[in-house]
Design an enzyme around this catalytic site. Sequence first.
Site, PDB file in Angstrom:
ATOM      1  N   ASP A   1       0.868  -1.170   0.000  1.00 45.33           N
ATOM      2  CA  ASP A   1       0.000   0.000   0.000  1.00 45.33           C
ATOM      3  C   ASP A   1       0.914   1.233   0.000  1.00 45.33           C
ATOM      4  O   ASP A   1       1.744   1.382   0.902  1.00 45.33           O
ATOM      5  CB  ASP A   1      -0.867  -0.048   1.275  1.00 45.33           C
ATOM      6  CG  ASP A   1      -1.781   1.155   1.428  1.00 45.33           C
ATOM      7  OD1 ASP A   1      -1.655   2.112   0.640  1.00 45.33           O
ATOM      8  OD2 ASP A   1      -2.613   1.130   2.359  1.00 45.33           O
TER       9      ASP A   1
ATOM     10  N   TYR B   1      -9.830  15.170  -7.598  1.00 45.02           N
ATOM     11  CA  TYR B   1      -8.797  14.522  -8.423  1.00 45.02           C
ATOM     12  C   TYR B   1      -7.914  15.586  -9.088  1.00 45.02           C
ATOM     13  O   TYR B   1      -6.675  15.527  -9.009  1.00 45.02           O
ATOM     14  CB  TYR B   1      -9.487  13.657  -9.479  1.00 45.02           C
ATOM     15  CG  TYR B   1      -8.563  12.990 -10.467  1.00 45.02           C
ATOM     16  CD1 TYR B   1      -7.655  12.025 -10.070  1.00 45.02           C
ATOM     17  CD2 TYR B   1      -8.621  13.325 -11.826  1.00 45.02           C
ATOM     18  CE1 TYR B   1      -6.826  11.405 -10.997  1.00 45.02           C
ATOM     19  CE2 TYR B   1      -7.806  12.699 -12.748  1.00 45.02           C
ATOM     20  CZ  TYR B   1      -6.914  11.747 -12.329  1.00 45.02           C
ATOM     21  OH  TYR B   1      -6.097  11.136 -13.241  1.00 45.02           O
TER      22      TYR B   1
ATOM     23  N   LYS C   1      -4.022  16.419  -8.431  1.00 48.98           N
ATOM     24  CA  LYS C   1      -3.026  16.322  -9.511  1.00 48.98           C
ATOM     25  C   LYS C   1      -2.268  17.649  -9.673  1.00 48.98           C
ATOM     26  O   LYS C   1      -1.050  17.648  -9.870  1.00 48.98           O
ATOM     27  CB  LYS C   1      -3.689  15.901 -10.826  1.00 48.98           C
ATOM     28  CG  LYS C   1      -4.101  14.434 -10.872  1.00 48.98           C
ATOM     29  CD  LYS C   1      -2.888  13.504 -10.836  1.00 48.98           C
ATOM     30  CE  LYS C   1      -3.242  12.041 -10.926  1.00 48.98           C
ATOM     31  NZ  LYS C   1      -2.088  11.143 -10.756  1.00 48.98           N
TER      32      LYS C   1
HETATM   33  N1  SER Z   1      -8.988   9.502 -17.348  1.00 44.19           N
HETATM   34  C1  SER Z   1      -9.009  10.304 -16.151  1.00 44.19           C
HETATM   35  C2  SER Z   1     -10.376  10.412 -15.603  1.00 44.19           C
HETATM   36  O1  SER Z   1     -11.286  10.409 -16.382  1.00 44.19           O
HETATM   37  C3  SER Z   1      -8.481  11.662 -16.462  1.00 44.19           C
HETATM   38  O2  SER Z   1      -7.159  11.731 -16.105  1.00 44.19           O
HETATM   39  O3  SER Z   1     -10.536  10.544 -14.434  1.00 44.19           O
END
Ligand code: SER
Length: 323
Positions: free
Chosen positions: A52, A142, A146
């Site tokens: 992990d 997300y 990032k």
């Molecule tokens: N493919 C990814 C997503 O849709 C984008 O980085 O979350």
Amino acid sequence: MEERIIILGSNGQIGTELAAALREKFGHTQVITSDIRPPQIPEGYSLFEPVDVLDREALHGLFTKYRPTQVYLLAAMLSATGEKYPRQAWDLNINGLLNVLDLSLEHSVRKVFWPSSIAVFGPHSPKANTPQYTVMDPNTIYGISKLSGERICEYYFNRFGLDVRSIRYPGIISWKAAPGGGTTDYAIHIFHDALKNNMYNCFLSAETALPMLYMDDAIRATLDLMDAAPDKIRIRSSYNLTGVSFTPSMLAAEIRRFLPDFTISYADNDPRQAIADTWPNSIDDTEARNDWGWKPAFDLSRITEVMIGNLSEKIHIEDGKSI
Ligand code: SER
């Protein structure tokens, strides 16, 4: 110098194919795969360690045992799943990265790869040919993780000299391993449903354009970036990169060249639409082209052809097994 490579998150859509490519390039004994759980279909020849990335002690043990020269960190929670579990998405995407960067410094790892995403852009970023440097106001956890990760990678390069390299992947289209929890995943589901049922209910609207890349191009880009001389890598946050941009209706039209009766319908109110609406329609990847020679090989028609060819064979074999 002999390379020893650790891939963290090797069971996923990209990890599966990157592991195969790295084994091909450096030899089976030089590549150690690792994920939170063993792969569903274990490969007899592969060196696999369950770890992990949030378990720093376990990671430390892995680095000590194998003394890697290169590390690829692919363990992450993607955009749609991240919106369901924002705290966990932040934890995995950021603390996993920090663990790997710190241990890479401690163990003198020569090169680290970490993927970023088109999700670093947001509602106020330009939508068409989104440039490398522009307004970035991601509003998904997300995308926020990032973008923060990009700043951290650049910081570790500038401050500590860690050779970390990164690509902002667009949606990645592939047929070998399933994607999980992304907003661009419709462009894979559509092929499965087209071949099985000749119809698809798309969670994005007909005219939602997103940048995409076929897996073979994504792997080649990653290997080329990692092979480039350090002075060619002028960007240490993450490179814009793209293959082709299209909408669900354009993809459906391409699929109809092979399956003339294929039909597509569009769902209302899927939460992934709101995510896609904040992302670029297309990407300007001039820097990757100029700095390390990036050039995609797969356009929409070629992607459609190889996806239909490979997936129909795969589905045929799987159906055969289940009888
Ligand atoms: N493919 C990814 C997503 O849709 C984008 O980085 O979350």
